[in-house]
Design a protein around this motif. Structure first.
Motif, mmCIF file in Angstrom:
data_model
loop_
_atom_site.group_PDB
_atom_site.id
_atom_site.type_symbol
_atom_site.label_atom_id
_atom_site.label_comp_id
_atom_site.label_asym_id
_atom_site.label_seq_id
_atom_site.Cartn_x
_atom_site.Cartn_y
_atom_site.Cartn_z
ATOM 1 N N ASP A 254 82.392 -25.809 35.554
ATOM 2 C CA ASP A 254 83.602 -24.933 35.600
ATOM 3 C C ASP A 254 84.345 -25.019 34.319
ATOM 4 O O ASP A 254 85.113 -26.032 33.851
ATOM 5 N N VAL A 255 83.685 -24.318 33.384
ATOM 6 C CA VAL A 255 84.151 -24.369 31.962
ATOM 7 C C VAL A 255 85.469 -23.732 31.794
ATOM 8 O O VAL A 255 85.669 -22.645 32.440
ATOM 9 N N HIS A 256 86.362 -24.431 30.953
ATOM 10 C CA HIS A 256 87.587 -23.417 30.572
ATOM 11 C C HIS A 256 87.864 -23.513 29.164
ATOM 12 O O HIS A 256 88.049 -24.609 28.348
ATOM 13 N N THR A 257 87.853 -22.238 28.665
ATOM 14 C CA THR A 257 87.804 -22.588 27.103
ATOM 15 C C THR A 257 88.611 -21.290 26.416
ATOM 16 O O THR A 257 88.398 -21.154 25.427
ATOM 17 N N ARG A 258 89.534 -20.883 27.198
ATOM 18 C CA ARG A 258 90.546 -19.853 26.729
ATOM 19 C C ARG A 258 91.319 -20.347 25.460
ATOM 20 O O ARG A 258 91.621 -21.374 25.391
ATOM 21 N N VAL A 259 91.504 -19.512 24.416
ATOM 22 C CA VAL A 259 92.204 -19.746 23.213
ATOM 23 C C VAL A 259 93.408 -18.722 23.001
ATOM 24 O O VAL A 259 93.304 -17.845 23.784
ATOM 25 N N ASP A 437 70.182 -22.057 30.263
ATOM 26 C CA ASP A 437 70.415 -22.950 31.418
ATOM 27 C C ASP A 437 71.804 -23.241 31.283
ATOM 28 O O ASP A 437 72.589 -23.070 30.440
ATOM 29 N N VAL A 438 72.150 -24.038 32.604
ATOM 30 C CA VAL A 438 73.569 -24.313 32.596
ATOM 31 C C VAL A 438 74.191 -25.160 31.740
ATOM 32 O O VAL A 438 75.311 -25.047 31.501
ATOM 33 N N GLY A 439 73.421 -25.934 30.693
ATOM 34 C CA GLY A 439 73.980 -26.713 29.684
ATOM 35 C C GLY A 439 74.072 -25.863 28.646
ATOM 36 O O GLY A 439 75.409 -25.878 27.929
ATOM 37 N N ALA A 440 73.479 -24.799 28.086
ATOM 38 C CA ALA A 440 73.500 -23.977 27.056
ATOM 39 C C ALA A 440 74.548 -23.166 27.430
ATOM 40 O O ALA A 440 75.383 -22.595 26.589
ATOM 41 N N ARG A 441 74.856 -22.751 28.846
ATOM 42 C CA ARG A 441 76.100 -21.852 29.261
ATOM 43 C C ARG A 441 77.023 -22.323 28.703
ATOM 44 O O ARG A 441 78.125 -21.506 28.168
ATOM 45 N N GLU A 442 77.351 -23.363 28.780
ATOM 46 C CA GLU A 442 78.568 -24.263 28.565
ATOM 47 C C GLU A 442 78.846 -24.222 26.788
ATOM 48 O O GLU A 442 80.119 -23.797 26.432
ATOM 49 N N ASP A 443 77.676 -24.399 26.122
ATOM 50 C CA ASP A 443 77.671 -24.528 24.689
ATOM 51 C C ASP A 443 78.086 -23.032 24.331
ATOM 52 O O ASP A 443 78.959 -22.783 23.246
ATOM 53 N N ILE A 444 77.504 -21.860 25.006
ATOM 54 C CA ILE A 444 77.628 -20.460 24.605
ATOM 55 C C ILE A 444 79.082 -20.124 24.672
ATOM 56 O O ILE A 444 79.961 -19.507 23.742
ATOM 57 N N LEU A 445 79.904 -20.449 25.991
ATOM 58 C CA LEU A 445 80.978 -20.093 26.196
ATOM 59 C C LEU A 445 82.116 -20.690 25.269
ATOM 60 O O LEU A 445 83.107 -20.167 25.004
ATOM 61 N N LYS A 446 81.742 -22.073 24.935
ATOM 62 C CA LYS A 446 82.526 -22.585 23.892
ATOM 63 C C LYS A 446 82.557 -21.816 22.482
ATOM 64 O O LYS A 446 83.644 -21.983 21.922
ATOM 65 N N ALA A 447 81.073 -21.690 22.081
ATOM 66 C CA ALA A 447 81.165 -20.952 20.706
ATOM 67 C C ALA A 447 81.859 -19.701 20.801
ATOM 68 O O ALA A 447 82.462 -19.175 19.784
ATOM 69 N N PRO A 465 81.467 -13.207 37.190
ATOM 70 C CA PRO A 465 82.685 -13.511 37.073
ATOM 71 C C PRO A 465 82.950 -14.741 36.677
ATOM 72 O O PRO A 465 83.948 -15.086 36.086
ATOM 73 N N ALA A 466 82.233 -16.012 36.958
ATOM 74 C CA ALA A 466 82.283 -17.200 36.318
ATOM 75 C C ALA A 466 82.451 -17.273 34.944
ATOM 76 O O ALA A 466 83.392 -17.912 34.172
ATOM 77 N N ASP A 467 81.549 -16.539 34.258
ATOM 78 C CA ASP A 467 81.820 -16.450 32.611
ATOM 79 C C ASP A 467 82.958 -15.911 32.054
ATOM 80 O O ASP A 467 83.714 -16.421 31.373
ATOM 81 N N LEU A 468 83.469 -14.731 33.090
ATOM 82 C CA LEU A 468 84.523 -13.782 32.646
ATOM 83 C C LEU A 468 85.885 -14.881 32.717
ATOM 84 O O LEU A 468 86.643 -15.132 31.874
ATOM 85 N N ALA A 469 85.851 -15.443 33.967
ATOM 86 C CA ALA A 469 86.924 -16.356 34.180
ATOM 87 C C ALA A 469 87.171 -17.574 33.448
ATOM 88 O O ALA A 469 88.139 -17.917 32.791
ATOM 89 N N ASP A 493 87.175 -15.285 41.880
ATOM 90 C CA ASP A 493 87.525 -14.471 42.968
ATOM 91 C C ASP A 493 88.302 -13.324 42.790
ATOM 92 O O ASP A 493 88.266 -12.214 43.296
ATOM 93 N N ASP A 494 89.343 -13.385 41.941
ATOM 94 C CA ASP A 494 89.990 -12.122 41.448
ATOM 95 C C ASP A 494 89.105 -11.223 40.793
ATOM 96 O O ASP A 494 89.625 -10.002 41.204
ATOM 97 N N ILE A 495 88.290 -11.503 40.191
ATOM 98 C CA ILE A 495 87.487 -10.607 39.572
ATOM 99 C C ILE A 495 86.279 -9.956 40.531
ATOM 100 O O ILE A 495 86.370 -8.652 40.483
#
Ligand SMILES: Nc1ncnc2c1ncn2[C@@H]1O[C@H](COP(=O)(O)OP(=O)(O)OP(=O)(O)O)[C@@H](O)[C@H]1O
Ligand SMILES: [Mg+2]
Length: 509
Positions: A254-259, A437-447, A465-469, A493-495
């Protein structure tokens, strides 16, 4: 019927020079099971598949048995196919300018018969039958290049089934489901369950651990080319346990990285039309991450290409800093010069030069800006490349090898890395976390959040949906070529509701 396993590998190893891609792997696929194979990017999954395909010869001492029969030291493609091992590769391996029927037929002829003597009417019928087994209505005469990713993956699976005697054999799926939208996925799982219920088996590679939990009976984890723990019964395991075996660390799914977006003037897109989009209007602010999604055929996945000049729009403009670009006449060069950057979905078609080195691929976008290639400073290239290799944990951490030698997920990281250090006006990303993989996904979303944090306007087009959210300030949902929903900081879920809501209402009503 024997009770020997459809596929058993014992002590399987494979080296590329000094790289040990597989070390002493034991794996048994039982009859009637879906066997999951998971592991971090570069852990050896595709190498195992390529050995099973007869593409790579395994190291000495490795044993591969099909239905109890030892296939010998260097099984070839033909041997594996005759034994009932059918592979669906990570990039499908379809020929884009051939028809569906032609692609399905390839592999069932010896090359000498790949000629006029092929009965194409019969081949089209065979293709149509296979596709209807998958509950698909794709026209066997359609060209692959005209199909959506979802349809392409179905063709690839139909081709694998073609070589299969019902009730036997193993279908090997190397991330074959990643391009499938949610509704097509459900159909696909049902098809797969049908295949195994009839006594066939499947070996399924996926980075989507939710999918692994849902679809597989047992699961084997690879780490650095070796098995990480024994094969597990899926229902006695959990996503967290599997991720821990893969990565050796806990990851938060559950990454959250909105700016926060910047107050600068927004980028305005007006009246954008293509094959499916019909006059879409949207704005993206510098520093904002705007999500774009929808069902297949709604036009959302055309937007990245129309907006960056990669595909010619039939009409539409984009306004950046008071300059208006006509997307019906501007080609990719103009769009790049105006600061519009694209991370496409297909690495091989558009994204990477496979024979160039990692360093060359990473620095390519900025070489143009700095002038001719012979002016590239080695030190500058080195610095840029190191930043990307470290930031996204590319493995192996080598700048000098051809990108084609990296695993699929590591290629994806390099492709994203091309844009990480730059400063485009608008960065458009299509499925940025595919294949990782799930680890890199987190890195990419943060990037992605970090790029937006530098004031770049970012569009993320995705069916996840999880990536977009996780990363989007706002998400636009498309139906029938137009924006129908605008969601602010939505939950996954909204998406899902906005994308599929229309369909559900129709079904219920
Ligand atoms: N042809 C090759 N030459 C040299 N090294 C290779 C070659 N093919 C693969 N490798 C290396 O073997 C290792 C395993 O790669 P593989 O493609 O099997 O990983 P993977 O588990 O499928 O990863 P991903 O999830 O990213 O697809 C990697 O270190 C990769 O760089
Ligand atoms: Mg792979």
């Amino acid at each position: 019927m024997t009770d020997a396993a459809p596929l058993e590998v014992v002590g399987l190893s494979k080296s590329f020079g000094s790289v040990k891609a597989l070390r002493d792997v034991d794996l048994t696929v039982r009859r009637g099971e879906v066997h999951g194979l998971v592991g971090q990017n570069g852990s050896g999954k595709s190498t195992l598949v390529k050995v099973l395909a007869g593409y790579h010869a395994p190291d000495r001492g490795s044993v591969i048995k099909v239905e109890g029969k030892d296939l010998g030291a260097q099984p070839k493609l033909r041997h594996m196919r005759e034994a009932g091992i059918a592979i669906v590769h990570q990039d499908f391996g379809l020929v884009l300018n051939k028809s569906v029927a032609e692609n399905i037929a390839v592999g069932s002829f010896v090359p000498a018969r790949w000629s006029r003597r092929v009965n194409w009417r019969r081949e089209e019928q065979v293709a149509a039958d296979l596709l209807s087994r998958l509950e698909s209505h794709i026209d066997p005469r359609a060209m692959i290049e005209d199909l959506s990713p979802a349809d392409r993956s179905i063709v690839a699976i139909a081709r694998a089934l073609r070589n299969q005697r019902p009730g036997s054999g193993v279908i090997v799926l190397d991330e074959s489901t990643r391009a499938l939208p949610k509704d097509a996925l459900e159909d696909f799982y049902r098809t797969l369950r049908g295949v195994v219920a009839a006594g066939g088996s499947a070996l399924m590679i996926s980075h989507n651990l939710e999918e692994i939990m849902q679809v597989t009976d047992r699961v084997t984890v690879l780490r650095d080319g070796a098995k990480s723990g024994p094969t597990m019964t899926t229902r006695d395991s959990s996503e967290a346990e599997i991720a821990l075996l893969m990565l050796g660390k806990i990851v938060t799914q559950d990454v959250h990285t909105r700016v926060n977006e910047s107050p600068r003037a927004p980028i305005q897109v007006r009246g954008l039309s293509g094959r499916l989009l019909t006059g879409a209007d949207l704005t993206v602010r510098p520093g904002e991450v705007l999500g774009v999604s929808g069902v297949a055929g709604s036009g959302w996945d055309e937007l990245p290409y129309l907006l960056t000049g990669a595909r010619r729009a039939s009409s539409g403009t984009v306004e950046i800093d008071g300059r208006v670009i006509d997307l019906s006449t501007a080609g990719p060069a103009r769009c790049i010069a105006a600061g519009l950057a694209l991370l496409p979905e297909h690495r091989i078609d558009h994204g990477l030069a496979m024979t160039l080195t990692v360093a060359e691929n990473i620095t390519l976008p900025r070489v143009r800006r700095r002038g001719s290639p012979w002016h590239i400073g080695r030190r500058w290239q080195r610095r840029e490349t190191d930043a990307v290799l470290d930031g996204l944990d590319v493995r192996p951490r080598r700048a000098d090898i051809p990108v084609g030698q990296l695993s699929g997920g590591n290629q994806q990281k390099v492709m994203l890395g091309k844009w990480l250090e730059g400063q485009p006006e608008l960065l458009v990303l299509h499925e940025p976390t595919q294949a990782v993989d799930v680890g890199a996904r987190e890195d990419i979303l943060k990037a992605i959040a970090a790029i937006a944090g530098r004031g770049v306007a970012v569009v993320v087009a995705s069916i996840q949906p999880a990536d977009l959210a996780a990363v989007c300030n706002r998400v636009l949902i498309f139906h029938s070529g137009r924006v129908t929903h605008e969601l602010f900081a939505p939950a996954p879920d909204d998406i899902v509701d906005a994308v599929y809501g229309g369909h559900l209402e129709l079904q219920e009503g």
